[in-house]
Design a protein around this motif. Structure first.
Motif, PDB file in Angstrom:
ATOM      1  N   LYS A 327      -2.464   7.132 -31.094  1.00  0.00           N
ATOM      2  CA  LYS A 327      -1.084   7.358 -30.663  1.00  0.00           C
ATOM      3  C   LYS A 327      -0.991   8.332 -29.488  1.00  0.00           C
ATOM      4  O   LYS A 327      -0.049   8.260 -28.706  1.00  0.00           O
ATOM      5  CB  LYS A 327      -0.244   7.898 -31.831  1.00  0.00           C
ATOM      6  N   HIS A 328      -1.944   9.261 -29.384  1.00  0.00           N
ATOM      7  CA  HIS A 328      -1.879  10.288 -28.352  1.00  0.00           C
ATOM      8  C   HIS A 328      -3.252  10.425 -27.703  1.00  0.00           C
ATOM      9  O   HIS A 328      -4.235  10.709 -28.389  1.00  0.00           O
ATOM     10  CB  HIS A 328      -1.432  11.628 -28.954  1.00  0.00           C
ATOM     11  N   LEU A 329      -3.298  10.239 -26.383  1.00  0.00           N
ATOM     12  CA  LEU A 329      -4.560  10.323 -25.640  1.00  0.00           C
ATOM     13  C   LEU A 329      -4.404  11.343 -24.519  1.00  0.00           C
ATOM     14  O   LEU A 329      -3.494  11.241 -23.691  1.00  0.00           O
ATOM     15  CB  LEU A 329      -4.932   8.955 -25.061  1.00  0.00           C
ATOM     16  N   ASN A 330      -5.313  12.321 -24.482  1.00  0.00           N
ATOM     17  CA  ASN A 330      -5.294  13.368 -23.462  1.00  0.00           C
ATOM     18  C   ASN A 330      -6.664  13.411 -22.784  1.00  0.00           C
ATOM     19  O   ASN A 330      -7.664  13.741 -23.408  1.00  0.00           O
ATOM     20  CB  ASN A 330      -4.973  14.718 -24.106  1.00  0.00           C
ATOM     21  N   LEU A 331      -6.693  13.077 -21.494  1.00  0.00           N
ATOM     22  CA  LEU A 331      -7.929  13.135 -20.699  1.00  0.00           C
ATOM     23  C   LEU A 331      -7.773  14.116 -19.539  1.00  0.00           C
ATOM     24  O   LEU A 331      -8.465  14.000 -18.525  1.00  0.00           O
ATOM     25  CB  LEU A 331      -8.284  11.749 -20.165  1.00  0.00           C
ATOM     26  N   SER A 332      -6.894  15.088 -19.680  1.00  0.00           N
ATOM     27  CA  SER A 332      -6.624  16.005 -18.572  1.00  0.00           C
ATOM     28  C   SER A 332      -7.879  16.793 -18.205  1.00  0.00           C
ATOM     29  O   SER A 332      -8.655  17.210 -19.065  1.00  0.00           O
ATOM     30  CB  SER A 332      -5.493  16.968 -18.941  1.00  0.00           C
ATOM     31  N   GLY A 333      -8.081  16.963 -16.889  1.00  0.00           N
ATOM     32  CA  GLY A 333      -9.222  17.722 -16.404  1.00  0.00           C
ATOM     33  C   GLY A 333     -10.516  16.936 -16.349  1.00  0.00           C
ATOM     34  O   GLY A 333     -11.561  17.496 -16.017  1.00  0.00           O
ATOM     35  N   VAL A 334     -10.493  15.640 -16.683  1.00  0.00           N
ATOM     36  CA  VAL A 334     -11.675  14.782 -16.552  1.00  0.00           C
ATOM     37  C   VAL A 334     -11.616  14.133 -15.172  1.00  0.00           C
ATOM     38  O   VAL A 334     -10.748  13.300 -14.903  1.00  0.00           O
ATOM     39  CB  VAL A 334     -11.718  13.708 -17.649  1.00  0.00           C
ATOM     40  N   ASN A 335     -12.513  14.523 -14.282  1.00  0.00           N
ATOM     41  CA  ASN A 335     -12.473  14.035 -12.899  1.00  0.00           C
ATOM     42  C   ASN A 335     -12.939  12.579 -12.838  1.00  0.00           C
ATOM     43  O   ASN A 335     -14.093  12.271 -13.133  1.00  0.00           O
ATOM     44  CB  ASN A 335     -13.346  14.909 -12.003  1.00  0.00           C
ATOM     45  N   LEU A 336     -12.024  11.692 -12.436  1.00  0.00           N
ATOM     46  CA  LEU A 336     -12.313  10.262 -12.394  1.00  0.00           C
ATOM     47  C   LEU A 336     -12.440   9.716 -10.975  1.00  0.00           C
ATOM     48  O   LEU A 336     -12.575   8.506 -10.784  1.00  0.00           O
ATOM     49  CB  LEU A 336     -11.203   9.491 -13.133  1.00  0.00           C
ATOM     50  N   THR A 337     -12.425  10.613  -9.967  1.00  0.00           N
ATOM     51  CA  THR A 337     -12.380  10.181  -8.568  1.00  0.00           C
ATOM     52  C   THR A 337     -13.479   9.186  -8.222  1.00  0.00           C
ATOM     53  O   THR A 337     -13.221   8.169  -7.567  1.00  0.00           O
ATOM     54  CB  THR A 337     -12.479  11.405  -7.631  1.00  0.00           C
ATOM     55  N   ASN A 338     -14.694   9.449  -8.630  1.00  0.00           N
ATOM     56  CA  ASN A 338     -15.832   8.628  -8.211  1.00  0.00           C
ATOM     57  C   ASN A 338     -16.248   7.591  -9.255  1.00  0.00           C
ATOM     58  O   ASN A 338     -17.332   7.005  -9.161  1.00  0.00           O
ATOM     59  CB  ASN A 338     -17.021   9.533  -7.883  1.00  0.00           C
ATOM     60  N   LEU A 339     -15.396   7.361 -10.249  1.00  0.00           N
ATOM     61  CA  LEU A 339     -15.717   6.391 -11.299  1.00  0.00           C
ATOM     62  C   LEU A 339     -14.931   5.104 -11.079  1.00  0.00           C
ATOM     63  O   LEU A 339     -13.812   5.108 -10.574  1.00  0.00           O
ATOM     64  CB  LEU A 339     -15.389   6.961 -12.681  1.00  0.00           C
ATOM     65  N   SER A 340     -15.517   4.008 -11.496  1.00  0.00           N
ATOM     66  CA  SER A 340     -14.806   2.738 -11.466  1.00  0.00           C
ATOM     67  C   SER A 340     -13.611   2.816 -12.421  1.00  0.00           C
ATOM     68  O   SER A 340     -13.727   3.366 -13.528  1.00  0.00           O
ATOM     69  CB  SER A 340     -15.739   1.604 -11.891  1.00  0.00           C
ATOM     70  N   PRO A 341     -12.468   2.273 -12.031  1.00  0.00           N
ATOM     71  CA  PRO A 341     -11.290   2.319 -12.909  1.00  0.00           C
ATOM     72  C   PRO A 341     -11.350   1.308 -14.046  1.00  0.00           C
ATOM     73  O   PRO A 341     -10.520   1.353 -14.960  1.00  0.00           O
ATOM     74  CB  PRO A 341     -10.138   1.989 -11.957  1.00  0.00           C
ATOM     75  N   GLU A 342     -12.301   0.412 -14.032  1.00  0.00           N
ATOM     76  CA  GLU A 342     -12.349  -0.648 -15.043  1.00  0.00           C
ATOM     77  C   GLU A 342     -12.481  -0.111 -16.479  1.00  0.00           C
ATOM     78  O   GLU A 342     -11.787  -0.586 -17.378  1.00  0.00           O
ATOM     79  CB  GLU A 342     -13.486  -1.625 -14.731  1.00  0.00           C
ATOM     80  N   PRO A 343     -13.386   0.869 -16.745  1.00  0.00           N
ATOM     81  CA  PRO A 343     -13.472   1.378 -18.121  1.00  0.00           C
ATOM     82  C   PRO A 343     -12.171   2.009 -18.606  1.00  0.00           C
ATOM     83  O   PRO A 343     -11.788   1.837 -19.777  1.00  0.00           O
ATOM     84  CB  PRO A 343     -14.605   2.411 -18.041  1.00  0.00           C
ATOM     85  N   LEU A 344     -11.469   2.754 -17.729  1.00  0.00           N
ATOM     86  CA  LEU A 344     -10.182   3.329 -18.123  1.00  0.00           C
ATOM     87  C   LEU A 344      -9.172   2.224 -18.383  1.00  0.00           C
ATOM     88  O   LEU A 344      -8.363   2.312 -19.325  1.00  0.00           O
ATOM     89  CB  LEU A 344      -9.673   4.267 -17.034  1.00  0.00           C
ATOM     90  N   CYS A 345      -9.220   1.183 -17.584  1.00  0.00           N
ATOM     91  CA  CYS A 345      -8.342   0.041 -17.790  1.00  0.00           C
ATOM     92  C   CYS A 345      -8.591  -0.591 -19.162  1.00  0.00           C
ATOM     93  O   CYS A 345      -7.656  -0.892 -19.906  1.00  0.00           O
ATOM     94  CB  CYS A 345      -8.570  -0.991 -16.682  1.00  0.00           C
ATOM     95  N   ALA A 346      -9.873  -0.760 -19.515  1.00  0.00           N
ATOM     96  CA  ALA A 346     -10.224  -1.331 -20.821  1.00  0.00           C
ATOM     97  C   ALA A 346      -9.769  -0.429 -21.960  1.00  0.00           C
ATOM     98  O   ALA A 346      -9.299  -0.904 -23.004  1.00  0.00           O
ATOM     99  CB  ALA A 346     -11.737  -1.559 -20.896  1.00  0.00           C
ATOM    100  N   LEU A 347      -9.882   0.875 -21.756  1.00  0.00           N
ATOM    101  CA  LEU A 347      -9.453   1.827 -22.771  1.00  0.00           C
ATOM    102  C   LEU A 347      -7.940   1.723 -23.002  1.00  0.00           C
ATOM    103  O   LEU A 347      -7.478   1.682 -24.151  1.00  0.00           O
ATOM    104  CB  LEU A 347      -9.839   3.242 -22.340  1.00  0.00           C
ATOM    105  N   LEU A 348      -7.175   1.671 -21.915  1.00  0.00           N
ATOM    106  CA  LEU A 348      -5.715   1.574 -22.053  1.00  0.00           C
ATOM    107  C   LEU A 348      -5.310   0.261 -22.723  1.00  0.00           C
ATOM    108  O   LEU A 348      -4.383   0.223 -23.550  1.00  0.00           O
ATOM    109  CB  LEU A 348      -5.049   1.706 -20.691  1.00  0.00           C
TER     110      LEU A 348
END
Length: 469
Positions: A327-348
């Motif tokens: 219900k609640h997801l907090n990823l604040s302060g995790v630097n994602l600049t150089n990572l592919s967005p696909e894994p975050l997309c799959a997570l969401l």
């Protein structure tokens, strides 16, 4: 003429009784239960030890909330010793008297109202099992009470210095009577690296009763591995907060993997875990699979903050069985600049049916990455809060983002950084551009079908060099 209020009949009866200690003690068996709290309070205040000792033995309620009076301070050690002596007299009896109802000695600083109002109106507040509005509903194993045992409730905050005098006395008392007692600590906070002293305490506690654990100091990974088997015994744990775990340079990759495996394997036993918070855990990078494949309990809250993660870590997280009801997801302060967005997309996409709050503050997500997971964000139909502050965003992508979030009918709060075009080369805010932005956004927001708050931070968040659009 005295302005003092006239004593009540209850107060007059209590005053008369306390004038004769022998009479008071002999009358306890026949006293109405409403007299016990004020009488105990008076005996506590004036340190009438003989009366206190005897009152414990005929206490008419299942719970004695002593902590609400003494707050476990050293100045009350003699009171504590007297009460425990009274309990000893009960424990020594093979057959409890019919009037013996005491099942819980609560030494937490709670239930203060029990001593100030009629006991019959406060039994719910004195019951340690009463559920607060914020407390998550339990699932899985239930705490088992030992037959004919007395439960002693405490809260523990372990610090580098030794336990205070009262707690030390309680631990020694419990050790000598462990077969007859349960030492229950629902909230355990640890702020010391002294693992031997921690283990000494854990071996006295009934670990099956622990519901919240917070480790709020810098531990080595090896220290966490020593603590892990005790964590695995906390089968009713609801909340686990872990901060600042580090790995010395002398630890080899093989040793690190083995230690992480020792910790992760204990997650299999945490069938009730609902809230997991990992803050500044440098060991996480490259090791998420070791931890989260063993996490089978469906979490409600997951916070992974100020950590370095890899794409494989995010992929492992998205595949974990433990996030299926998140219900609640907090990823604040995790630097994602150089990572592919696909894994975050799959997570969401995985958590979209249940997710209510999403915190991506200071992840330094670029517009190109945002563009990839926008469709997944649009699927989070239960979302009520979205924090996207301290991510560099252009005006064009802000408008695109608002277009997608406008479709989320439950969303009531959105937080963003002001688009980077509003700032000059040195990060100076251009007020004319800001006014234009406000006007444009006002027009955009007028088309929303429901009321919501959209909040903008004016602190500059510019894209990294040569990544500006």
């Amino acid at each position: 003429m005295s302005l003092r209020s006239t004593p009540t009949l209850l107060q007059l009866a209590m005053q008369s009784l306390m004038r004769d200690e022998a009479l008071a003690i002999s009358s306890l068996q026949d006293l109405p239960m409403e007299l016990f709290p004020p009488l105990f309070n008076d005996a506590f205040t004036h340190k009438r030890f003989n009366i206190l000792r005897k009152m414990v033995q005929v206490w008419p309620f299942p719970c004695l909330p002593l902590g609400g009076l003494m707050k476990m301070k050293a100045s009350y050690l003699d009171i504590l010793q007297t009460v425990l002596e009274g309990i000893d007299a009960l424990l020594d009896q093979n057959i409890h008297p019919s009037s013996y109802k005491l099942r819980i000695l609560d030494l937490r600083a709670l239930h203060k109202d029990f001593w100030t109002v009629w006991a019959a109106d406060t039994m719910a507040s004195c019951n340690p099992e009463a559920k607060s509005k914020r407390k998550p509903q339990r699932r899985g194993p239930k705490i088992l009470t030992k037959p004919n045992s007395l439960q002693v409730f405490i809260d523990l905050f372990l610090k580098p210095r030794a336990l205070n005098t009262c707690l030390s006395y309680v631990f020694q008392w419990v050790r000598e009577r462990k077969a007859l007692l349960q030492l229950v600590c629902k909230k355990l906070r640890i702020n010391t690296v002294g693992i031997p002293s921690i283990v000494t305490v854990l071996e006295v506690l009934d670990l099956d009763c622990v519901e919240e654990v917070e480790v709020c100091c810098a531990w080595k990974l090896s220290t966490l591995a020593v603590f892990a088997p005790y964590l695995g015994q906390m089968k009713n744990l609801l909340t686990f907060i872990l901060c600042r775990i580090h790995v010395p340079d002398s630890v080899t990759p093989e040793e690190k993997q083995q230690l992480v495996s020792q910790v992760g394997s204990q997650f299999l036993n945490l069938q009730c875990l609902q809230d997991l918070s990992l803050d500044s855990i440098c060991v996480l990078k490259g090791e998420m699979d070791q931890l989260f494949r063993c996490l089978v309990a469906p979490l409600e809250i997951l916070s992974i903050t100020d950590c370095q993660l890899s794409e494989s870590d995010l992929k492992s997280l998205s595949e974990s069985p433990g996030i299926r009801q998140l219900k609640h997801l907090n990823l604040s302060g995790v630097n994602l600049t150089n990572l592919s967005p696909e894994p975050l997309c799959a997570l969401l996409e995985r958590v979209a049916p249940t997710l209510k709050t999403l915190d991506l503050e200071n992840c330094m997500i670029m517009d190109s990455q945002l563009n990839v997971f926008l469709p997944a964000l649009s699927q989070c139909v239960q979302l009520i809060m979205f924090n996207y502050i301290r991510n560099p965003i252009s005006m064009a992508f802000l408008e695109r983002l608002l277009y997608h979030t406008a479709k989320l009918s439950c969303l009531s709060l959105e937080m963003y950084s002001t688009p980077w075009e509003i700032y000059g080369a040195q990060g100076a805010l251009h007020h004319r551009r800001l006014d234009e932005l406000r006007e444009e956004l006002s027009k955009t927001m007028m088309n929303l079908e429901h009321t919501r708050t959209v909040w903008f931070s004016v602190a500059p968040c510019l894209p990294p060099d040569n990544q500006a659009i």
